[in-house]
Motif scaffolding. Sequence first.
Motif, PDB file in Angstrom:
ATOM      1  N   ASN A  93      50.004  16.195  32.638  1.00  0.00           N
ATOM      2  CA  ASN A  93      49.333  15.016  33.174  1.00  0.00           C
ATOM      3  C   ASN A  93      47.828  15.259  33.250  1.00  0.00           C
ATOM      4  O   ASN A  93      47.380  16.383  33.522  1.00  0.00           O
ATOM      5  N   SER A  94      47.068  14.206  33.008  1.00  0.00           N
ATOM      6  CA  SER A  94      45.620  14.297  33.185  1.00  0.00           C
ATOM      7  C   SER A  94      45.304  14.480  34.661  1.00  0.00           C
ATOM      8  O   SER A  94      45.916  13.838  35.525  1.00  0.00           O
ATOM      9  N   GLN A 118      43.759  13.725  37.907  1.00  0.00           N
ATOM     10  CA  GLN A 118      43.224  12.481  38.441  1.00  0.00           C
ATOM     11  C   GLN A 118      42.783  12.599  39.893  1.00  0.00           C
ATOM     12  O   GLN A 118      41.858  11.910  40.330  1.00  0.00           O
ATOM     13  N   THR A 119      43.433  13.444  40.661  1.00  0.00           N
ATOM     14  CA  THR A 119      43.180  13.508  42.106  1.00  0.00           C
ATOM     15  C   THR A 119      42.541  14.835  42.488  1.00  0.00           C
ATOM     16  O   THR A 119      42.640  15.831  41.750  1.00  0.00           O
ATOM     17  N   ARG A 128      35.376  14.316  34.797  1.00  0.00           N
ATOM     18  CA  ARG A 128      34.754  12.990  34.695  1.00  0.00           C
ATOM     19  C   ARG A 128      34.393  12.618  33.258  1.00  0.00           C
ATOM     20  O   ARG A 128      33.895  11.520  33.024  1.00  0.00           O
TER      21      ARG A 128
END
Length: 250
Positions: free
Chosen positions: A119-120, A122-123, A152
Motif C-alpha cells: 500500500n502507498s 498515506q498516514t 509528498r
Amino acid sequence: MNHPTSLWKANISNQTALWQRMGCEALSIKGEGWLQSLSWPYKLWPESGKTALTIRDLVEAQPHLHARTRVPFWSQNEVTLPWQQQMPPVSSEQILMYQGLQDQPQTPRQQNPKGIRLNSVQTPSQLYAWWQICEQAFAYEIDIQVIQHLARQADLLLLLAEKDNEAVGTAILFTTGQVAGLHQLGVAQAAQGQGVARAMMHQLLAIAGECRAQWMTLQASSKGLGLYEQLGFSRQGVVRNYSPKNTELA
C-alpha cells in the motif's frame, strides 16, 4: 532503449535523480559540477555521472565533509579500473541490475499466496512504520524528514508491505522515463526468512508494469543478489561507495 550501455546509464540516472529528490546542494569542485546530500543518504556525486577526480582530490577540496559522506563510483560490467585500485577500502558495494517488464507474466496483483499487500504510505502511522522498518532492515539511521518529503512526491511511490494488519516491509518505486527504479526494499527482522521479499517483488514488478515502465532497475546488496537473479534480473555493473573520511593524505 535496449542497448546495455543505455540501460546502465538509465539505472544510474534513476538512482541519482532520487538522491536529488531527497535534498541536495550544487558544488563546484576543481572545476567539476557535483551534488551533495543535505542529510541522509549522505552522498556526494558528480553531476554528469563521470569525474576525473579521485577521493584524494575531494578530500583536499572539501575538508569538512560529513563523517557519513559516501562517494559512489560506477563501473559497467563490474570492472575495477586501474585508478580505482589506488582507492581507499570500499565502504559498501552494490550490483546494478535490470529486467525487462515487457516479458513479465501478467499476474493479477491480488493473487498473493503469502497474504502480503503493498500500500502507498498515506498516514503518519504508516510513514512512521515505514521509517522504523527501513532503519532496522538496513541497519543505518534514516532522516525521517526526508521520508516525509518523499511521501509528498506525486510521481514516486513510497510503499509499505503489510501482512495480517502488521507492517512487514518497505520499498520505493521511482519512475524516470522508461525505467522504474526500485529502492530501499527492506523486510522487518521478525518477518525475514518467510518469503516476504519475494512476494513483494512479484507485486512491485506488476506495479511497475502498470506505471507503463519498460524496465525495472535496482542496486543489489550481496544479501539480496540471489533473489533478484532467481527472479530473472541481469547484472550490468557495480557501484562502489567510498568514505572520504577514511582517506589519509600524506
